[in-house]
Design a protein around this motif. Structure first.
Motif, short mmCIF file in Angstrom:
data_model
loop_
_atom_site.label_atom_id
_atom_site.label_comp_id
_atom_site.label_asym_id
_atom_site.label_seq_id
_atom_site.Cartn_x
_atom_site.Cartn_y
_atom_site.Cartn_z
N VAL A 16 52.98 -7.29 -8.53
CA VAL A 16 52.70 -7.73 -9.89
C VAL A 16 52.15 -6.56 -10.71
O VAL A 16 52.51 -6.36 -11.87
CB VAL A 16 51.70 -8.91 -9.88
CG1 VAL A 16 51.37 -9.34 -11.30
CG2 VAL A 16 52.27 -10.08 -9.08
N THR A 17 51.27 -5.76 -10.08
CA THR A 17 50.69 -4.61 -10.77
C THR A 17 51.76 -3.59 -11.16
O THR A 17 51.80 -3.10 -12.29
CB THR A 17 49.63 -3.94 -9.87
OG1 THR A 17 48.59 -4.88 -9.61
CG2 THR A 17 49.04 -2.71 -10.53
N VAL A 18 52.63 -3.27 -10.20
CA VAL A 18 53.70 -2.29 -10.48
C VAL A 18 54.65 -2.82 -11.55
O VAL A 18 55.08 -2.08 -12.45
CB VAL A 18 54.46 -1.96 -9.18
CG1 VAL A 18 55.67 -1.09 -9.48
CG2 VAL A 18 53.54 -1.26 -8.19
N ALA A 19 54.98 -4.12 -11.47
CA ALA A 19 55.87 -4.71 -12.48
C ALA A 19 55.24 -4.64 -13.86
O ALA A 19 55.93 -4.35 -14.86
CB ALA A 19 56.18 -6.16 -12.11
N ALA A 20 53.92 -4.88 -13.95
CA ALA A 20 53.23 -4.80 -15.24
C ALA A 20 53.24 -3.37 -15.78
O ALA A 20 53.38 -3.15 -16.99
CB ALA A 20 51.79 -5.31 -15.08
N LEU A 21 53.12 -2.38 -14.89
CA LEU A 21 53.16 -0.99 -15.32
C LEU A 21 54.52 -0.62 -15.89
O LEU A 21 54.63 0.02 -16.94
CB LEU A 21 52.82 -0.07 -14.15
CG LEU A 21 51.33 0.15 -13.86
CD1 LEU A 21 51.16 0.95 -12.57
CD2 LEU A 21 50.65 0.87 -15.02
N PHE A 22 55.59 -1.04 -15.20
CA PHE A 22 56.93 -0.71 -15.67
C PHE A 22 57.30 -1.46 -16.95
O PHE A 22 58.16 -1.01 -17.71
CB PHE A 22 57.96 -1.01 -14.57
CG PHE A 22 58.07 0.07 -13.54
CD1 PHE A 22 58.68 1.28 -13.85
CD2 PHE A 22 57.55 -0.10 -12.28
CE1 PHE A 22 58.78 2.29 -12.91
CE2 PHE A 22 57.64 0.91 -11.32
CZ PHE A 22 58.25 2.11 -11.64
N ALA A 23 56.63 -2.59 -17.18
CA ALA A 23 56.93 -3.38 -18.38
C ALA A 23 56.09 -2.95 -19.59
O ALA A 23 56.22 -3.52 -20.67
CB ALA A 23 56.69 -4.86 -18.10
N ALA A 24 55.22 -1.95 -19.41
CA ALA A 24 54.34 -1.51 -20.51
C ALA A 24 55.16 -0.95 -21.66
O ALA A 24 56.22 -0.36 -21.48
CB ALA A 24 53.36 -0.47 -20.00
N ASP A 25 54.63 -1.14 -22.87
CA ASP A 25 55.29 -0.66 -24.09
C ASP A 25 55.09 0.85 -24.22
O ASP A 25 53.97 1.31 -24.46
CB ASP A 25 54.70 -1.39 -25.29
CG ASP A 25 55.43 -1.08 -26.59
OD1 ASP A 25 56.02 0.01 -26.70
OD2 ASP A 25 55.43 -1.95 -27.49
#
Length: 309
Positions: free
Chosen positions: A34-43
């Motif tokens: 979840v953490t890695v996915a949130a990082l890759f989804a950052a604007d």
């Protein structure tokens, strides 16, 4: 080595092993996907704006320091900015708070500023305006609000006395050792010289706050300005420990604790903390290495040896 030191060494080993075991258990069970996915989804655009804002914060800090130090120790604006930048880079590499020592070391060596004067100037750059005024935007407990008001009133009384009777009168009321140090500070702050540095100091803190808020927004966290301010304070307080270079891990833990009351999940807070540190640390290390001719680690060792001596 004395028996006392051996006793402490043997005490730290089991404590360290227990800490490592707890950390491994936590890391193994943490939802890293979840953490890695949130990082890759950052604007990326918001992160780019946050990078520029953060660098402007660093420049404002160096500029304020230059204006405070210049009346008593002439030097160039560039020398102050370079010393401030290298100090920030050294702080990111060290497990101790060595940045201020590096600033003093660099400005003394490169610009011939006396060490004692440089140290006094660092004191002025940490003027209590932020500590007194910034909590006004938060909902504090009544006893904390009373303390804030009391500090503000005391500071106001001191400033009025200085304005009415001058720094000389205030210095005369103090012990000789403290008075001599205050005399150096008075030379830096007399004649309204602190007005512009104080504005720059407020810009420094305000842009740090904006950097935190922009990064939290970039990682799609629905947070308020109060939440980002709380994260800023928690991360700065965690810097008092600094057990790792750049306080990696500790900052992320501080953000988890700070943002939990605002409904932010730990894995999201860790993602925001990683993005924040990447944005704050890596560009400063790169610029610091360029300023020192890629000898940043050597400068760090020099500062540590000087501090030990």
């Amino acid at each position: 080595m004395t028996a006392h030191r051996w006793r402490w060494r043997w005490l730290w080993w089991p404590v360290g092993l227990v800490g490592v075991a707890l950390a491994l258990k936590f890391l193994a069970g943490f939802p890293w996907r979840v953490t890695v996915a949130a990082l890759f989804a950052a604007d990326p655009w918001l992160l780019a704006v946050a990078l520029v804002v953060n660098l402007s914060s660093l420049a404002a800090k160096g500029w304020a320091w230059h204006l405070i130090l210049k009346p008593v120790a002439p030097h160039s604006w560039r020398a102050a900015q370079e010393a401030n930048l290298v100090g920030s880079a050294v702080n990111d590499l060290s497990v101790a708070v060595a940045g201020e020592a590096a600033r003093v070391h660099l400005i003394a060596r490169e610009a011939g500023v006396p060490v004692g004067v440089a140290v006094s100037s660092v004191v002025w750059t940490r003027v209590a305006v932020f500590l007194v005024m910034a909590p006004s935007v938060l909902e504090l407990e009544p006893w904390l609000r009373t303390g804030q008001v009391g500090v503000g009133l005391a500071l106001g009384v001191v400033l009025l006395l200085v304005w009415a009777r001058g720094w000389g009168w205030l210095i005369a009321q103090l012990p000789a050792t403290l008075g001599s140090r205050l005399a150096v500070l008075a030379g830096m702050g007399s004649g309204g010289r602190l007005f512009v540095p104080t504005l720059l100091g407020m810009w420094n803190w305000g842009t740090q706050w904006a950097t935190y808020h922009l990064v939290l927004e970039a990682t799609h966290l629905p947070v308020s300005v109060a939440a980002s301010f709380t994260a800023l304070i928690a991360a700065n307080l965690s810097g008092l420990l600094r057990p790792t270079p750049a306080n990696v891990g500790v900052v992320q833990a501080a953000l988890v604790v700070a943002l939990l009351p605002f409904g932010v999940a730990p894995e999201q807070a860790v993602a925001a903390g990683l993005a924040l540190q990447g944005l704050q640390v890596l560009p400063v290390l790169l610029l610091g290495a360029m300023v020192t001719g890629w000898r940043l680690l050597r400068v760090k060792r020099e500062v540590e040896r000087t501090a030990a001596a």
